[in-house]
Write an enzyme that holds these catalytic residues in place. Structure first.
Site, PDB file in Angstrom:
ATOM      1  N   HIS A  10       1.053  -1.313   0.153  1.00  0.00           N
ATOM      2  CA  HIS A  10      -0.319  -0.444  -0.030  1.00  0.00           C
ATOM      3  C   HIS A  10       0.902   1.226  -0.232  1.00  0.00           C
ATOM      4  O   HIS A  10       1.845   1.025   0.731  1.00  0.00           O
ATOM      5  CB  HIS A  10      -0.681  -0.202   1.268  1.00  0.00           C
ATOM      6  CG  HIS A  10      -1.931  -1.251   1.349  1.00  0.00           C
ATOM      7  ND1 HIS A  10      -2.872  -1.102   1.665  1.00  0.00           N
ATOM      8  CD2 HIS A  10      -2.100  -2.500   0.358  1.00  0.00           C
ATOM      9  CE1 HIS A  10      -4.224  -1.681   1.735  1.00  0.00           C
ATOM     10  NE2 HIS A  10      -3.104  -2.504   0.519  1.00  0.00           N
ATOM     11  N   GLU A  20       0.315   4.075   1.597  1.00  0.00           N
ATOM     12  CA  GLU A  20       1.523   3.729   3.248  1.00  0.00           C
ATOM     13  C   GLU A  20       2.064   3.111   3.498  1.00  0.00           C
ATOM     14  O   GLU A  20       2.874   4.328   4.549  1.00  0.00           O
ATOM     15  CB  GLU A  20       0.067   4.356   4.080  1.00  0.00           C
ATOM     16  CG  GLU A  20      -1.244   5.095   4.175  1.00  0.00           C
ATOM     17  CD  GLU A  20      -2.267   5.083   2.931  1.00  0.00           C
ATOM     18  OE1 GLU A  20      -2.809   4.950   2.405  1.00  0.00           O
ATOM     19  OE2 GLU A  20      -1.615   3.756   2.384  1.00  0.00           O
ATOM     20  N   CYS A  28      -6.092   2.081   5.853  1.00  0.00           N
ATOM     21  CA  CYS A  28      -6.810   0.927   6.174  1.00  0.00           C
ATOM     22  C   CYS A  28      -5.728   0.900   7.321  1.00  0.00           C
ATOM     23  O   CYS A  28      -4.927   0.897   7.894  1.00  0.00           O
ATOM     24  CB  CYS A  28      -6.451  -0.433   5.176  1.00  0.00           C
ATOM     25  SG  CYS A  28      -4.183  -1.438   5.099  1.00  0.00           S
ATOM     26  N   CYS A  42      -1.808   0.131   7.518  1.00  0.00           N
ATOM     27  CA  CYS A  42      -1.384   0.688   7.682  1.00  0.00           C
ATOM     28  C   CYS A  42      -1.496   1.260   8.667  1.00  0.00           C
ATOM     29  O   CYS A  42      -0.547   1.794   8.963  1.00  0.00           O
ATOM     30  CB  CYS A  42      -1.917   1.236   6.606  1.00  0.00           C
ATOM     31  SG  CYS A  42      -1.667   0.645   4.814  1.00  0.00           S
TER      32      CYS A  42
END
Length: 159
Positions: free
Chosen positions: A56, A58, A86, A89
């Protein structure tokens, strides 16, 4: 909470990264990590390129920030994300000591496009026994070895 010029500027950077990633066939997520007003890392969502579900924006940005700082401690850093981070993260940011997270698009914004993580947040709020993934605690120990965590702690203590 007050929105600052810096918040807007850094969110725009994260959103621009997300647009560029989507234009190249990736998912529409970007993130920047800022310390003392300076971007120290940025990333886009790479899960479609890498086939790694943890890639991801992040996560990649905090990995890069940690490498930049040569430390797993991201205290005093702010993560700016194009979308609502999410749970994975957000947990990583908490574990790294990130002091603040600012995001531009909410889970409600993402839901019509299948990009919301609200259902995962709801699932994780349930007790283990009520979650769809089986989570079990099996307290196995190595009899010939000291307690794992006590052993680690002893190794951390200077002699």
């Amino acid at each position: 909470m007050t929105v600052t010029h810096d918040d807007t500027q850094f969110l725009r950077e994260a959103i621009a990264l997300a647009y560029a990633n989507a234009e190249q066939g990736g998912r529409p997520f970007g993130a920047v990590v800022v310390k003392q007003g300076v971007v120290i890392a940025s990333a886009v969502n790479e899960i479609l390129r890498s086939n790694d579900p943890t890639d991801h924006a992040e996560m990649l940005a905090i990995r890069r920030a940690s490498q930049h700082l040569a430390s797993p401690n991201l205290q005093h850093c702010v993560v700016y994300a194009s979308g609502h981070p999410c749970p994975m993260c957000l947990a990583a940011m908490r574990m790294a000591g990130v002091s603040q997270v600012v995001f531009a698009h909410s889970n409600a914004d993402a839901a019509p496009f299948g990009l919301s993580t609200a259902a995962i947040y709801e699932e994780l709020a349930k007790p283990f026994a009520q979650q769809s993934m089986v989570i079990r605690h099996v307290p196995v120990r190595l009899i010939e070895r000291p307690g794992l965590y006590a052993d680690w702690k002893q190794r951390q203590t200077p002699h």
